[in-house]
Design a protein around this motif. Sequence first.
Motif, mmCIF file in Angstrom:
data_model
loop_
_atom_site.group_PDB
_atom_site.id
_atom_site.type_symbol
_atom_site.label_atom_id
_atom_site.label_comp_id
_atom_site.label_asym_id
_atom_site.label_seq_id
_atom_site.Cartn_x
_atom_site.Cartn_y
_atom_site.Cartn_z
ATOM 1 N N THR A 167 104.381 99.579 80.428
ATOM 2 C CA THR A 167 104.346 98.183 80.008
ATOM 3 C C THR A 167 104.166 97.278 81.224
ATOM 4 O O THR A 167 104.776 97.495 82.272
ATOM 5 N N THR A 168 103.291 96.272 81.068
ATOM 6 C CA THR A 168 103.068 95.288 82.130
ATOM 7 C C THR A 168 103.608 93.945 81.672
ATOM 8 O O THR A 168 104.159 93.808 80.581
ATOM 9 N N LEU A 169 103.422 92.922 82.499
ATOM 10 C CA LEU A 169 103.905 91.589 82.152
ATOM 11 C C LEU A 169 103.187 91.026 80.927
ATOM 12 O O LEU A 169 103.743 90.222 80.188
ATOM 13 N N HIS A 193 86.500 82.130 70.680
ATOM 14 C CA HIS A 193 87.796 81.481 70.458
ATOM 15 C C HIS A 193 88.977 82.356 70.880
ATOM 16 O O HIS A 193 90.019 81.836 71.277
ATOM 17 N N ASP A 194 88.849 83.673 70.822
ATOM 18 C CA ASP A 194 89.944 84.567 71.240
ATOM 19 C C ASP A 194 89.525 85.488 72.379
ATOM 20 O O ASP A 194 90.184 86.491 72.637
ATOM 21 N N ILE A 195 88.455 85.132 73.065
ATOM 22 C CA ILE A 195 87.875 86.050 74.055
ATOM 23 C C ILE A 195 88.780 86.240 75.267
ATOM 24 O O ILE A 195 88.642 87.221 76.009
ATOM 25 N N ALA A 196 89.737 85.321 75.469
ATOM 26 C CA ALA A 196 90.644 85.415 76.627
ATOM 27 C C ALA A 196 91.981 86.040 76.265
ATOM 28 O O ALA A 196 92.918 86.009 77.077
ATOM 29 N N LYS A 197 92.097 86.616 75.070
ATOM 30 C CA LYS A 197 93.351 87.262 74.688
ATOM 31 C C LYS A 197 93.670 88.412 75.653
ATOM 32 O O LYS A 197 92.787 89.176 76.043
ATOM 33 N N GLY A 198 94.948 88.533 75.996
ATOM 34 C CA GLY A 198 95.382 89.652 76.826
ATOM 35 C C GLY A 198 95.291 89.413 78.314
ATOM 36 O O GLY A 198 95.679 90.269 79.112
ATOM 37 N N ARG A 199 94.803 88.245 78.737
ATOM 38 C CA ARG A 199 94.689 87.988 80.183
ATOM 39 C C ARG A 199 95.957 87.369 80.750
ATOM 40 O O ARG A 199 96.138 87.298 81.964
ATOM 41 N N GLY A 200 96.833 86.883 79.851
ATOM 42 C CA GLY A 200 97.970 86.100 80.317
ATOM 43 C C GLY A 200 97.547 84.640 80.383
ATOM 44 O O GLY A 200 96.382 84.327 80.640
ATOM 45 N N GLY A 201 98.476 83.736 80.140
ATOM 46 C CA GLY A 201 98.119 82.323 80.119
ATOM 47 C C GLY A 201 97.609 81.924 78.747
ATOM 48 O O GLY A 201 97.529 82.727 77.818
ATOM 49 N N GLY A 202 97.232 80.653 78.613
ATOM 50 C CA GLY A 202 96.763 80.134 77.339
ATOM 51 C C GLY A 202 95.358 80.606 77.028
ATOM 52 O O GLY A 202 94.406 80.242 77.725
ATOM 53 N N HIS A 203 95.214 81.413 75.984
ATOM 54 C CA HIS A 203 93.885 81.976 75.713
ATOM 55 C C HIS A 203 92.891 80.911 75.264
ATOM 56 O O HIS A 203 91.681 81.058 75.480
ATOM 57 N N SER A 204 93.374 79.822 74.669
ATOM 58 C CA SER A 204 92.465 78.764 74.233
ATOM 59 C C SER A 204 91.824 78.061 75.435
ATOM 60 O O SER A 204 90.606 77.821 75.454
ATOM 61 N N GLU A 205 92.630 77.751 76.426
ATOM 62 C CA GLU A 205 92.098 77.088 77.625
ATOM 63 C C GLU A 205 91.174 78.016 78.406
ATOM 64 O O GLU A 205 90.098 77.618 78.850
ATOM 65 N N LEU A 206 91.604 79.261 78.584
ATOM 66 C CA LEU A 206 90.776 80.217 79.321
ATOM 67 C C LEU A 206 89.475 80.495 78.575
ATOM 68 O O LEU A 206 88.407 80.618 79.183
ATOM 69 N N GLY A 207 89.569 80.597 77.247
ATOM 70 C CA GLY A 207 88.367 80.818 76.455
ATOM 71 C C GLY A 207 87.413 79.645 76.529
ATOM 72 O O GLY A 207 86.182 79.825 76.513
ATOM 73 N N ALA A 208 87.959 78.422 76.609
ATOM 74 C CA ALA A 208 87.112 77.235 76.719
ATOM 75 C C ALA A 208 86.319 77.257 78.023
ATOM 76 O O ALA A 208 85.152 76.834 78.062
ATOM 77 N N VAL A 209 86.930 77.754 79.093
ATOM 78 C CA VAL A 209 86.219 77.875 80.371
ATOM 79 C C VAL A 209 85.052 78.848 80.219
ATOM 80 O O VAL A 209 83.922 78.578 80.663
ATOM 81 N N ASP A 210 85.311 80.000 79.592
ATOM 82 C CA ASP A 210 84.241 80.986 79.377
ATOM 83 C C ASP A 210 83.135 80.407 78.494
ATOM 84 O O ASP A 210 81.945 80.628 78.739
ATOM 85 N N ALA A 211 83.541 79.674 77.445
ATOM 86 C CA ALA A 211 82.552 79.096 76.531
ATOM 87 C C ALA A 211 81.670 78.077 77.241
ATOM 88 O O ALA A 211 80.456 78.040 77.031
ATOM 89 N N ARG A 212 82.283 77.245 78.084
ATOM 90 C CA ARG A 212 81.495 76.250 78.819
ATOM 91 C C ARG A 212 80.480 76.927 79.734
ATOM 92 O O ARG A 212 79.305 76.527 79.790
ATOM 93 N N GLU A 213 80.910 77.950 80.433
ATOM 94 C CA GLU A 213 80.004 78.666 81.336
ATOM 95 C C GLU A 213 78.845 79.295 80.558
ATOM 96 O O GLU A 213 77.693 79.212 80.964
ATOM 97 N N PHE A 214 79.165 79.903 79.409
ATOM 98 C CA PHE A 214 78.126 80.528 78.589
ATOM 99 C C PHE A 214 77.134 79.487 78.076
ATOM 100 O O PHE A 214 75.910 79.642 78.194
ATOM 101 N N CYS A 215 77.646 78.418 77.483
ATOM 102 C CA CYS A 215 76.774 77.407 76.874
ATOM 103 C C CYS A 215 75.880 76.743 77.914
ATOM 104 O O CYS A 215 74.679 76.531 77.672
ATOM 105 N N ALA A 216 76.470 76.414 79.056
ATOM 106 C CA ALA A 216 75.681 75.768 80.095
ATOM 107 C C ALA A 216 74.587 76.698 80.621
ATOM 108 O O ALA A 216 73.438 76.282 80.825
ATOM 109 N N SER A 217 74.913 77.969 80.807
ATOM 110 C CA SER A 217 73.928 78.906 81.355
ATOM 111 C C SER A 217 72.874 79.316 80.334
ATOM 112 O O SER A 217 71.833 79.843 80.693
ATOM 113 N N HIS A 218 73.156 79.086 79.042
ATOM 114 C CA HIS A 218 72.194 79.455 77.997
ATOM 115 C C HIS A 218 71.429 78.251 77.448
ATOM 116 O O HIS A 218 70.825 78.330 76.371
ATOM 117 N N GLY A 219 71.486 77.138 78.177
ATOM 118 C CA GLY A 219 70.589 76.032 77.891
ATOM 119 C C GLY A 219 70.974 75.132 76.744
ATOM 120 O O GLY A 219 70.116 74.397 76.229
#
Length: 870
Positions: free
Chosen positions: A284-286, A495-521
């Motif tokens: 078990t981890t944190l 919406h749940d892509i950051a589950k299991g990383r620790g921290g707020g998955h909604s905020e972390l997922g929003a960062v990933d979503a922004r990077e994806f959307c911006a890079s995909h035009g």
Amino acid sequence: MDRLVLMKLGSAERISLLTRYKSRLQSAQATIRERYLAGGDAVRLLQERSQLIDDVLRTLWTELKLPDSLALVAVGGYGRGQLWPASDVDLLLLLPERPDEALAELLEQLVGVFWDIGLEIGHSVRTVEECLEEAANDLTVQTALVEARQLIGNNALFARFTSEFKNILDPQAFFHAKRMEQDERYLRFQESPYSLEPNCKESPGGLRDLQSILWIAQAAGYGNNWQDLERHGFITHQEEQGLERRELFLQRLRIQLHLHVGRREDRLLFDYQTAIAEQLGYTTTLTRRASEQLMQEYFQTAKTVTQLNTILLQNMGAAIFPPPEQTPQGINERFQNTHQLLDVVHENVFQETPGAILEAFLLMQQHSELKGMTARTIRALWRARRLIDDNFRQNPENKARFVDIFKQAKGVLHELRRMNQFDILGRYLPTFGAIVGQMQHDLFHAYTVDQHTLKVLGNLRRFSESEFGHEYPFCSQLICGFDRPWLLYIAALFHDIAKGRGGGHSELGAVDAREFCASHGLCNEDVELVVWLVRNHLLMSNVAQKQDISNPDVLGAFAATVGDERHLTALYLFSVADIRGTSPKVWNSWKGQLLEQLFKQTHRLLLSDGQVPVTQGIIQERQEEALRLLRYFAIPETAHESLWNQLDTVYFLRHSAEEIAWHTRALHYRIDSQKPVVKARINPHGDGIEVMAYTLDQRYLFARLVGFFSRAGYSIMDAKIHTTRHGYALDSFMLLDVSGRESSRDSDRSMISYVEHELTGRLSHQTPPEAPAGGRISRQVKHFPIQPQVTIQPDEKGDLFVLSVSASDRPGLLYTVAMALAGHGANLHTAKIVTLGERVEDTFLISGGDLGNSAGRIKLETELLDQLKC
């Protein structure tokens, strides 16, 4: 030949023989077990157990001088040379002809000896002709005989059996039967390898999927192991090694289950997951339990096994059933239509043009005449998946193709699932690959993160399809008018892509979503919507279920966060799809009613430029509407005044005009009644019943009501508690039937008179509160409980306190809270009851008693925590 040796054994001789063999078996099996536990070599254990039983049976057969005309044959898994710690020993006693009476008695005693020395055997006694007849009529027998292996006895008899069995074995019929058998097996497990408690042998992606491939290969003459399939060109060397690794993982898992439980058990039940994980070396981890890590590896293994099972069966099927000659129809220079299947023009299409990997899925969406992919296309896709690297992901054409998949009118969910099945989706989005097979022991998600994600996306797609318009007509109406709905599908993916990383998955997922959307035009407006949805995807469900949405301040704050109609519509559609995709247990009509109510009230507010109506204006509007409704019942114009004069503004804010009218009809002529008034009705907006109780206020009233409703088979969804100016309690409840009665709507109707009569009697006599009937705590709660949390905080105005309770669901939980509140003399004003699968998150607005001082609040918190931990 003396067939009476066994029958002539005296009692002492028989006991001596049984003791010798039993001791030999026990000693050897203990050694094999200890060797396995020390080294973890699953293949060796399976082979050593098989060899041990081989030696024991041969020695015993020889010592007992069984007739030379017979043969002892291992069949099934034992015939394969693999014997699990708790598996039966499957044997065939092969005879040249039907036995006479003496031989039949001898064989019966022989089988008894097998059992007496400690072997759990599954046996059959047949002639060659009977074997062939049984095999022709029973697929299970036919499959067991495919792996027949002679242990000892008449060689000529076994050779005749082998020759004649091979002659009647039809590879095409066998293939067809095994495919049908697998389809039926998949249906038993909801066609998913992602069960919370999977069967590591029978579930999709389990050992049976691997065994089915080898059975078909043996029947068709392609060999009996993975190396043979590699030699025949069905798999590459790399795939052969991958299959062996996956098989070894499943073998170790099944062995560990048998050893841990001490009997044959192939289900990874919650009861065993933690112990098995620790025994296999997970820690078990944190952020993640050992059991969650084990289950993720299991699900990833099962996913790979189902992939390879699909590919190999399709490839072997193409070899066993050569398709008729037909000229393919060209689609473009890379793909063609062959028998209504998408086909690559040659095996190296993807190596030459990696971008064709995504193009293949787009073509499946754009060409409705295509019913699937050919075996070689699937094989080529599987082998090309590792071509998806950083260069592939940065290619503008590939980015455009990936986004185009979401924009298509048809096949969005189907092709994304196919991409996930063949590891294309996780390769293109490594963050998505990290959540594949990831289970969440949060007591309300019933699926792995990737499967939940695709279910949410599927629910959104379902809203837009006319054939499902009757299911959620309001959602269907909204999505039809929503411009660029494909943006919702991208938000679902993240919406749940950051589950299991620790921290707020909604905020972390929003960062990933922004990077994806911006890079995909995507344009700035679309980027903002997707990112906002991912960040706030839990907002609407939290407000609707946990806050008082009749409160203008709550509504105003929510409207301010949403901002405009487009964001509100997107969030509403997403919230419905998300809750429905969490677990079959989580969604109910009451949640749907709350979400729709919040949407419509907020929509009205946004149309008024976000100006929150003043309290007096809201009350006047509701009172006027209630009076309009009362006129339908020919009630005197001033009849309402006697009741309304006893009600304060809080009552009119918390109740709808329709509820106010209902209460007034029932109470206007008996506001000073010394006898309690109880009225119940079918919920006018959905499932369940609504109950109103009016009585002189009394201690333990809420506990008394909670206990009664629970014993009647109802769960409280919402409670509005009010005390009139002249000391009467006016409480109303929204209840859902959880008793399992056959027809909930019919049972609700029949229960109305019961509730009114029985509850009136209990309130009249002020009988002691009755605790809810005892029930079982689910095994999931028992083995993966959440740490209960209890907080008491002042509300925004500082007049009342908000009690928040989060805990594993269990029988009597709400009653426990009610009794604790009564014990502290607390007054209850509202209760929001939120059940999420096996988890509850309840909110109570309270005041009075000893809550005015911090010591009293701390004492109540502590008492509740102690009781919720029990």
